[in-house]
Design a protein around this motif. Structure first.
Motif, short mmCIF file in Angstrom:
data_model
loop_
_atom_site.label_atom_id
_atom_site.label_comp_id
_atom_site.label_asym_id
_atom_site.label_seq_id
_atom_site.Cartn_x
_atom_site.Cartn_y
_atom_site.Cartn_z
N ARG A 43 0.85 -1.18 0.00
CA ARG A 43 0.00 0.00 0.00
C ARG A 43 0.88 1.23 0.00
N GLU A 44 0.57 2.15 -0.91
CA GLU A 44 1.27 3.43 -0.98
C GLU A 44 0.23 4.51 -0.67
N TYR A 45 0.56 5.31 0.34
CA TYR A 45 -0.33 6.37 0.80
C TYR A 45 0.25 7.71 0.35
N ARG A 57 -15.70 23.83 -0.58
CA ARG A 57 -14.80 23.38 0.48
C ARG A 57 -15.37 23.68 1.86
N SER A 58 -16.10 24.78 1.98
CA SER A 58 -16.67 25.18 3.27
C SER A 58 -17.70 24.17 3.79
N GLU A 59 -18.25 23.34 2.91
CA GLU A 59 -19.22 22.33 3.33
C GLU A 59 -18.56 21.17 4.08
N TRP A 60 -17.23 21.06 3.98
CA TRP A 60 -16.51 19.96 4.61
C TRP A 60 -15.72 20.51 5.80
N SER A 61 -16.31 20.49 6.95
CA SER A 61 -15.68 21.01 8.16
C SER A 61 -14.37 20.27 8.45
N GLY A 62 -13.30 21.03 8.66
CA GLY A 62 -12.01 20.42 9.01
C GLY A 62 -11.24 19.85 7.84
N LEU A 63 -11.68 20.13 6.62
CA LEU A 63 -10.97 19.61 5.45
C LEU A 63 -9.60 20.27 5.33
N ASN A 64 -8.55 19.46 5.52
CA ASN A 64 -7.18 19.96 5.46
C ASN A 64 -6.34 19.28 4.40
N ALA A 65 -6.80 18.12 3.91
CA ALA A 65 -5.97 17.36 2.97
C ALA A 65 -6.84 16.42 2.14
N ILE A 66 -6.23 15.99 1.03
CA ILE A 66 -6.82 14.93 0.22
C ILE A 66 -5.78 13.83 0.12
N GLY A 67 -6.25 12.61 0.03
CA GLY A 67 -5.32 11.49 0.01
C GLY A 67 -5.71 10.43 -0.98
N MET A 68 -4.72 9.63 -1.33
CA MET A 68 -4.93 8.50 -2.22
C MET A 68 -4.19 7.30 -1.64
N VAL A 69 -4.82 6.13 -1.74
CA VAL A 69 -4.16 4.89 -1.36
C VAL A 69 -4.11 4.01 -2.60
N LYS A 70 -2.90 3.63 -2.97
CA LYS A 70 -2.70 2.72 -4.09
C LYS A 70 -2.36 1.36 -3.51
N SER A 99 -5.08 5.81 9.95
CA SER A 99 -6.52 6.09 9.97
C SER A 99 -7.26 5.32 8.88
N VAL A 100 -6.66 5.25 7.69
CA VAL A 100 -7.28 4.51 6.58
C VAL A 100 -7.41 3.04 6.94
N ARG A 101 -6.36 2.45 7.49
CA ARG A 101 -6.38 1.03 7.86
C ARG A 101 -7.44 0.76 8.93
N LYS A 102 -7.50 1.62 9.94
CA LYS A 102 -8.50 1.44 11.00
C LYS A 102 -9.91 1.62 10.44
N HIS A 103 -10.09 2.62 9.59
CA HIS A 103 -11.39 2.88 8.99
C HIS A 103 -11.89 1.66 8.22
N TRP A 104 -11.04 1.10 7.39
CA TRP A 104 -11.46 -0.04 6.58
C TRP A 104 -11.66 -1.29 7.41
N GLY A 105 -10.88 -1.45 8.48
CA GLY A 105 -11.09 -2.59 9.36
C GLY A 105 -12.47 -2.56 9.99
N ILE A 106 -12.85 -1.39 10.50
CA ILE A 106 -14.16 -1.23 11.11
C ILE A 106 -15.25 -1.37 10.06
N GLU A 107 -15.06 -0.70 8.95
CA GLU A 107 -16.05 -0.70 7.87
C GLU A 107 -16.30 -2.12 7.36
N ASN A 108 -15.23 -2.84 7.07
CA ASN A 108 -15.38 -4.19 6.54
C ASN A 108 -16.01 -5.12 7.56
N ASN A 109 -15.58 -5.05 8.82
CA ASN A 109 -16.12 -5.93 9.84
C ASN A 109 -17.60 -5.67 10.06
N LEU A 110 -17.98 -4.42 10.21
CA LEU A 110 -19.38 -4.09 10.47
C LEU A 110 -20.26 -4.45 9.28
#
Length: 179
Positions: A43-45, A57-70, A99-110
C-alpha cells in the motif's frame, strides 16, 4: 476521514484527476508491505494539503488534505491494483495511513456482519426513513448478539436463529446488556 465514492461523485472525480495529474514523488508518501491470507499487499499512501481549489470546500468542516491509497495485491501469481481517494482533516501521511487502515477494518467488519447475518445488501426499503430505521434496529440487534457471551460458542447467526424460536433465550440476550 471520508472515503470518496459514488455518493460524492463530482468531488471523487476531481480528487482522482488531481492525483492523476500530479508527480507523485513530490507528495507526502508512506508505504507498507504485508503478507498474509495467501497474498502480498503493498500500500502506498499519498497526501496533499492543496485543498484550496476544491469547490464547496466550506461544506466539509475540518478539510485539510486529500489522500490516495494505491493498493497492489499479488495473489496466486495474479497482480491487481486499486486506487482509493479520501478527504481528511489529518495532514501527516503516517497518521493518514493508520486512519485509513482502521477505517477499513471497522467498515469491513461491520458491513460484512450486517450483510452476512441480516442480508442488509438485499434490503429494498426506500420509503421515507424506513431504510435508516431498519439500519438502526439491525445495529442494535448485532450489538446485543455480540455482547451476549453466556454461550460463547454460538455465532451471531446461531444466536439470531435461536432467538427466533426461543422466547426465553431472546429475553436473556436482550436483558443481558442491562443486568
Amino acid at each position: 476521514m471520508i472515503c470518496l465514492k459514488g455518493n460524492q461523485e463530482t468531488l471523487h472525480e476531481d480528487v482522482k484527476l488531481y492525483f492523476n495529474e500530479r508527480q507523485m514523488h513530490k507528495l507526502s508518501k508512506h508505504s507498507t508491505l504485508e503478507k498474509g491470507h495467501g497474498r502480498i499487499e503493498k500500500r502506498e499512501y499519498f497526501l496533499s494539503g492543496e485543498v484550496e481549489w476544491i469547490e464547496n470546500r466550506s461544506e466539509w468542516s475540518g478539510l485539510n488534505a486529500i489522500g490516495m491509497v494505491k493498493s497492489t495485491r499479488i495473489a496466486d501469481g495474479v497482480e491487481s491494483t486499486e486506487n482509493r481517494y479520501f478527504i481528511s482533516s489529518v495532514t501527516d501521511v503516517k497518521r493518514f495511513a493508520e486512519s485509513v487502515r482502521k477505517h477499513w477494518g471497522i467498515e469491513n467488519n461491520l458491513h460484512w456482519c450486517l450483510d452476512v447475518n441480516f442480508n442488509e445488501d438485499k434490503c429494498r426499503m426506500r420509503i421515507d426513513n424506513s431504510a435508516e430505521n431498519l439500519a438502526v434496529i439491525r445495529h442494535i440487534a448485532l450489538n446485543l448478539y455480540k455482547s451476549y457471551k453466556k454461550v460463547p460458542k454460538l455465532s451471531v447467526k446461531a444466536k439470531r436463529f435461536r432467538c427466533s424460536f426461543d422466547d426465553d433465550f431472546l429475553c436473556e440476550v436482550i436483558l443481558n446488556k442491562f443486568f
